[in-house]
Design an enzyme around this catalytic site. Structure first.
Site, PDB file in Angstrom:
ATOM      1  N   GLU A  25      -9.862   2.685   2.437  1.00  0.00           N
ATOM      2  CA  GLU A  25      -8.792   1.704   2.285  1.00  0.00           C
ATOM      3  C   GLU A  25      -7.915   1.716   3.435  1.00  0.00           C
ATOM      4  O   GLU A  25      -7.046   2.748   3.568  1.00  0.00           O
ATOM      5  CB  GLU A  25      -8.247   1.249   0.907  1.00  0.00           C
ATOM      6  CG  GLU A  25      -9.156   1.066  -0.088  1.00  0.00           C
ATOM      7  CD  GLU A  25      -8.298   0.603  -1.376  1.00  0.00           C
ATOM      8  OE1 GLU A  25      -7.306  -0.545  -1.078  1.00  0.00           O
ATOM      9  OE2 GLU A  25      -8.540   1.098  -2.365  1.00  0.00           O
ATOM     10  N   ARG A  26      -7.630   0.637   4.194  1.00  0.00           N
ATOM     11  CA  ARG A  26      -6.507   0.539   5.268  1.00  0.00           C
ATOM     12  C   ARG A  26      -4.975   0.597   4.245  1.00  0.00           C
ATOM     13  O   ARG A  26      -5.080   0.052   2.987  1.00  0.00           O
ATOM     14  CB  ARG A  26      -6.549  -0.862   5.959  1.00  0.00           C
ATOM     15  CG  ARG A  26      -6.444  -1.987   5.295  1.00  0.00           C
ATOM     16  CD  ARG A  26      -6.262  -3.286   6.342  1.00  0.00           C
ATOM     17  NE  ARG A  26      -6.347  -4.294   5.327  1.00  0.00           N
ATOM     18  CZ  ARG A  26      -5.964  -5.747   5.636  1.00  0.00           C
ATOM     19  NH1 ARG A  26      -5.847  -5.901   6.966  1.00  0.00           N
ATOM     20  NH2 ARG A  26      -5.903  -6.634   4.805  1.00  0.00           N
TER      21      ARG A  26
ATOM     22  N   CYS B 225     -12.102   0.252  -5.328  1.00  0.00           N
ATOM     23  CA  CYS B 225     -11.710  -1.051  -4.710  1.00  0.00           C
ATOM     24  C   CYS B 225     -12.011  -2.110  -5.156  1.00  0.00           C
ATOM     25  O   CYS B 225     -13.328  -2.581  -4.890  1.00  0.00           O
ATOM     26  CB  CYS B 225     -11.658  -0.917  -3.328  1.00  0.00           C
ATOM     27  SG  CYS B 225     -10.940  -2.296  -2.079  1.00  0.00           S
ATOM     28  N   GLY B 226     -11.411  -3.138  -5.686  1.00  0.00           N
ATOM     29  CA  GLY B 226     -11.878  -4.360  -6.368  1.00  0.00           C
ATOM     30  C   GLY B 226     -12.331  -5.152  -5.093  1.00  0.00           C
ATOM     31  O   GLY B 226     -13.582  -5.802  -5.432  1.00  0.00           O
ATOM     32  N   THR B 227     -11.642  -5.504  -4.259  1.00  0.00           N
ATOM     33  CA  THR B 227     -12.379  -6.429  -3.116  1.00  0.00           C
ATOM     34  C   THR B 227     -13.369  -5.840  -2.371  1.00  0.00           C
ATOM     35  O   THR B 227     -14.185  -6.450  -1.749  1.00  0.00           O
ATOM     36  CB  THR B 227     -11.327  -6.634  -2.199  1.00  0.00           C
ATOM     37  OG1 THR B 227     -10.410  -5.484  -1.689  1.00  0.00           O
ATOM     38  CG2 THR B 227     -10.036  -7.617  -2.994  1.00  0.00           C
TER      39      THR B 227
ATOM     40  N   ASN C  98      -8.234  -4.593  -8.041  1.00  0.00           N
ATOM     41  CA  ASN C  98      -7.932  -3.520  -9.151  1.00  0.00           C
ATOM     42  C   ASN C  98      -6.410  -3.858  -9.687  1.00  0.00           C
ATOM     43  O   ASN C  98      -6.222  -3.750 -10.902  1.00  0.00           O
ATOM     44  CB  ASN C  98      -8.338  -2.295  -8.772  1.00  0.00           C
ATOM     45  CG  ASN C  98      -9.864  -1.864  -8.761  1.00  0.00           C
ATOM     46  OD1 ASN C  98     -10.384  -2.803  -9.579  1.00  0.00           O
ATOM     47  ND2 ASN C  98     -10.146  -1.210  -7.749  1.00  0.00           N
TER      48      ASN C  98
ATOM     49  N   CYS D 204      -5.530  -7.428  -4.003  1.00  0.00           N
ATOM     50  CA  CYS D 204      -6.216  -6.290  -4.527  1.00  0.00           C
ATOM     51  C   CYS D 204      -6.731  -6.645  -5.733  1.00  0.00           C
ATOM     52  O   CYS D 204      -5.805  -6.884  -6.904  1.00  0.00           O
ATOM     53  CB  CYS D 204      -5.366  -5.091  -4.405  1.00  0.00           C
ATOM     54  SG  CYS D 204      -5.979  -3.519  -5.196  1.00  0.00           S
TER      55      CYS D 204
ATOM     56  N   ASN E  39       0.802  -1.255   0.201  1.00  0.00           N
ATOM     57  CA  ASN E  39       0.031  -0.250   0.035  1.00  0.00           C
ATOM     58  C   ASN E  39       0.999   1.159  -0.016  1.00  0.00           C
ATOM     59  O   ASN E  39       2.165   1.062   0.249  1.00  0.00           O
ATOM     60  CB  ASN E  39      -0.989  -0.008   1.243  1.00  0.00           C
ATOM     61  CG  ASN E  39      -1.871  -1.042   1.222  1.00  0.00           C
ATOM     62  OD1 ASN E  39      -2.790  -1.306   0.359  1.00  0.00           O
ATOM     63  ND2 ASN E  39      -1.990  -1.728   2.202  1.00  0.00           N
TER      64      ASN E  39
END
Length: 285
Positions: free
Chosen positions: A215-216, A225-227, A89, A87, A78
């Site tokens: 997002e962290r 954010c895909g997830t 994306n 991730c 990150n």
């Protein structure tokens, strides 16, 4: 400019979620540079992702030689230098990057070894990539977290390769007022040591939702954010008995499909090249 780091850094975007990618395979220019850099990959990620002295991305992804039958291994960081198991994306961006620049075969299907296990991506052309995501699991459908303001917030806790707290809200514009709450619960004591991302969503018609993820590691809302899209789609799909869900995130549209008997959702979205960069060694030193 006196000299540059002899490594090509590729910037890509997946629905507005941006990443720097580095070819870190054996015999790559990165392999030689890393030995002399005197800097951890975590620190390098912070520098490259920086909004002022870097190229302003949400994360940095090192693409490595595949092991154990995988096409490629990846090492993901990150923007704050922390690692993440998965991730979605980034997976789409990595798939197009590997397919168009690193591929050793004509196959449009690429298998990645990630911290969340096997991730399979398929390149369709027209910038569209479909990813077979890690197993999506509902861990707690009625999680209550006490906040410092003495309120109790209710979430669905989901793991889609990484943990997400999912909360349904009335209007997507409400996320502006929910940011401080998201920042707090993201590292709530009940979720430690890993913490969780926080994804808010609203219904936007049959089979359609809008979603935003805090997002962290980025410590802010991201454009996509895909997830998080999969997490929100999973909660919505269970409530509305849907198999196909369109997820509109601030940066773009993602399509999530659930298949009977298969715990691995499919996520479709774009992946585009932004540019290729060289880093000035004066900044590195």
């Amino acid at each position: 400019m006196k000299s540059v780091l002899p490594v090509n850094i590729i910037k890509m975007s997946g629905a507005g979620n941006t990443f720097a990618l580095v070819d870190a395979r054996k015999n790559s220019s990165w392999e030689a540079v890393e030995k002399d850099l005197g800097m951890s990959r975590s620190r390098f990620a912070q520098m490259i992702c920086d909004k002022v002295l870097g190229i302003s991305t949400d994360g940095l992804l090192f693409i490595q030689n595949g092991s154990q039958g995988f096409d490629f291994d990846w090492d993901f960081y990150n923007s704050d230098g922390s690692t993440a198991e998965m991730c979605g994306n980034a997976a789409r961006c990595a798939a197009r990057f590997c397919y168009e620049t690193l591929r050793s075969s004509e196959s449009a299907t690429i298998k990645f070894k990630t911290g969340a296990g096997l991730v399979v991506a398929q390149v369709f052309g027209d910038d569209r990539i479909r990813v077979r995501m890690p197993e999506a699991r509902l861990l707690n459908e009625n999680l209550e977290l006490k906040t410092r303001s003495s309120s109790t917030e209710k979430f669905v806790l989901v793991n889609t390769g990484v943990p997400h707290l999912v909360q349904k809200i009335h209007e997507i514009k409400d996320v502006a007022n929910l940011k401080e709450m998201a920042r707090e619960v993201r590292s709530h004591p009940d979720l430690m040591p890993a913490g969780a991302n926080v994804t808010f969503y609203v219904e936007d018609g049959p089979g359609k939702i809008k979603a935003v993820t805090y997002e962290r590691g980025v410590e802010d809302y991201t454009l996509a954010c895909g997830t998080g899209a999969v997490a929100a789609a999973l909660v919505y799909a269970k409530e509305r008995a849907q198999r196909e869900v369109e997820v509109q995130m601030p940066g773009g549209l993602l399509h999530v499909s659930f298949i009977d008997g298969d715990p691995h959702p499919l996520m479709m979205g774009d992946a585009v090249f932004v540019g290729e960069f060289k880093y000035n060694l004066e900044v590195v030193r």
